[in-house]
Design an enzyme around this catalytic site. Structure first.
Site, PDB file in Angstrom:
ATOM      1  N   GLY A 161       0.826  -1.186   0.000  1.00 11.10           N
ATOM      2  CA  GLY A 161       0.000   0.000   0.000  1.00 11.10           C
ATOM      3  C   GLY A 161       0.870   1.250   0.000  1.00 11.10           C
ATOM      4  O   GLY A 161       1.997   1.245   0.500  1.00 11.10           O
ATOM      5  N   CYS A 162       0.349   2.342  -0.562  1.00 11.70           N
ATOM      6  CA  CYS A 162       1.161   3.560  -0.704  1.00 11.70           C
ATOM      7  C   CYS A 162       1.483   4.184   0.651  1.00 11.70           C
ATOM      8  O   CYS A 162       2.640   4.567   0.906  1.00 11.70           O
ATOM      9  CB  CYS A 162       0.452   4.558  -1.609  1.00 11.70           C
ATOM     10  N   ASN A 163       0.498   4.294   1.537  1.00 12.06           N
ATOM     11  CA  ASN A 163       0.766   4.825   2.875  1.00 12.06           C
ATOM     12  C   ASN A 163       1.723   3.924   3.644  1.00 12.06           C
ATOM     13  O   ASN A 163       2.588   4.392   4.385  1.00 12.06           O
ATOM     14  CB  ASN A 163      -0.542   4.973   3.665  1.00 12.06           C
ATOM     15  N   VAL A 164       1.551   2.638   3.454  1.00 17.10           N
ATOM     16  CA  VAL A 164       2.412   1.651   4.113  1.00 17.10           C
ATOM     17  C   VAL A 164       3.865   1.847   3.704  1.00 17.10           C
ATOM     18  O   VAL A 164       4.778   1.798   4.531  1.00 17.10           O
ATOM     19  CB  VAL A 164       1.961   0.219   3.768  1.00 17.10           C
TER      20      VAL A 164
END
Length: 359
Positions: A161-164
């Protein structure tokens, strides 16, 4: 003699699918094959991805319906589908084309713990694939090698995931080096609106978003929570307590993460910087700016580059790490292509832009 690798993209009408297509079209070893969609099947590719319209591989193309037969026969398949949709397509594809390299940019195959999946996604877990973050540190490592070895020996990749990606790359050097405590991690992220997807929703209208900053997934409810915890545990964290809050801000793409965590007693600013420098100085895409220079999301627009800065707040006894990346490139499509390169034995940086667009 250079061999061209054929690529199909499922979900090619969305933001992630369009960004994958952009990178594939610029890659020296890849050729663009099937482009499929669900509700947009039969419609013009150029109408949905106008920034790609002039490329000869796009001119006159229409989206096929997403199905295993439409995707089969390629060397590589990207699944840029809504969460919960990739599992069934991947299973059907395995029956007709079991040897194809499949990269899922959705969440279906990221989590190791099936219960964590059920808790956050409220459906049955589709299984765990090799995690597509080449820079992920494993416990005891100061530089990433174990994850790259896994990616070099797989046919199934779960793209993070991008936030991850932002939180993991921000904090993991301190966790792996034993300099920061993972039992009190606070992460607040400013996220561009493309991170919310392309589906038309009232809160995503320009009239609602312009001039507004809007938190979402508040109170530990965001689906990236268990994935961040999982990554920090891989890096060596024994116990992870995370407060993670993303905030939509009026920009089309980009993430600026601010992550803080307590430091071990006696830790100095020099020790922190040395740990981050050791982890990232040899990384092609993750860079530590000069001391005191803070990352900006604008600096990495369009690039697979990540900027990470670390500082010590002596009064609070906490490390403060800032991290900027493009959510559609390093946060999604770039990580997928980077993982593809490793899985196919190509140069890891092939086809991936290092330079942002400014101003």
């Amino acid at each position: 003699m250079r061999v061209t690798v054929s690529v199909a993209i499922a979900g090619a009408s969305g933001y992630a699918g369009g960004e994958i297509a952009r990178l594939v079209l610029a890659h020296p070893d890849l050729s663009l094959g099937a482009l499929t969609a669900h509700s947009n099947a039969g419609e013009s590719v150029a109408a949905h991805q106008p920034h790609l319209a002039a490329h000869p591989a796009i001119v006159g193309r229409r989206f096929d319906a997403t199905s295993a037969p439409a995707l089969a026969g390629h060397d590589v398949v990207f699944l840029a589908l809504p969460h919960g949709a990739s599992g069934a397509v991947a299973a059907a594809l395995a029956e007709v084309d079991p040897d194809v390299l499949v990269l899922d940019v959705g969440a279906d195959h990221r989590l190791v713990d099936p219960q964590a999946w059920r808790d956050y996604y409220h459906s049955e877990h589709a299984g765990t694939w090799t995690y597509g973050m080449p820079e992920l540190l494993h416990a005891g490592e100061r530089t990433a090698s174990a994850q790259r070895a896994l990616l070099a020996d797989t046919r199934r990749v779960a793209v993070p995931g991008c936030n991850v990606t932002a939180v993991t790359l921000a904090l993991q050097p301190g966790v792996a080096a034993g300099l920061v405590a993972s039992d009190d991690v606070v992460a607040v992220l400013a996220v561009g609106y493309s991170g919310a997807g392309k589906a038309p929703k009232t809160h995503l209208l320009a009239s609602e978003a312009h001039g507004a900053a809007v938190p979402y997934g508040v109170g530990g409810t965001h689906r990236h929570n268990p994935e961040i915890v999982q990554n920090l545990q891989v890096a060596g964290a024994q116990q992870v307590r995370l407060s993670f809050t993303p905030v939509l801000v009026p920009m089309s793409r980009g993430i600026l993460a601010t992550v803080t965590a307590p430091v071990a007693e006696g830790t100095t600013a020099a020790q922190l910087r040395d740990a981050w420098a050791t982890a990232y100085d040899d990384e092609p895409f993750v860079h530590l700016p000069p001391e005191g220079q803070q990352p900006t999301s604008a600096s990495v627009v369009g690039a697979n580059t990540v900027l990470v800065q670390v500082a010590l707040d002596e009064r609070a006894g906490r490390a403060v790490i800032t991290c900027a990346l493009d959510n559609l490139v390093k946060g999604t499509a770039g990580a997928a292509v980077q993982s593809l390169n490793l899985a196919l034995g190509l140069p890891e940086t092939a086809g991936l832009p290092l330079l942002g667009v400014a101003p």
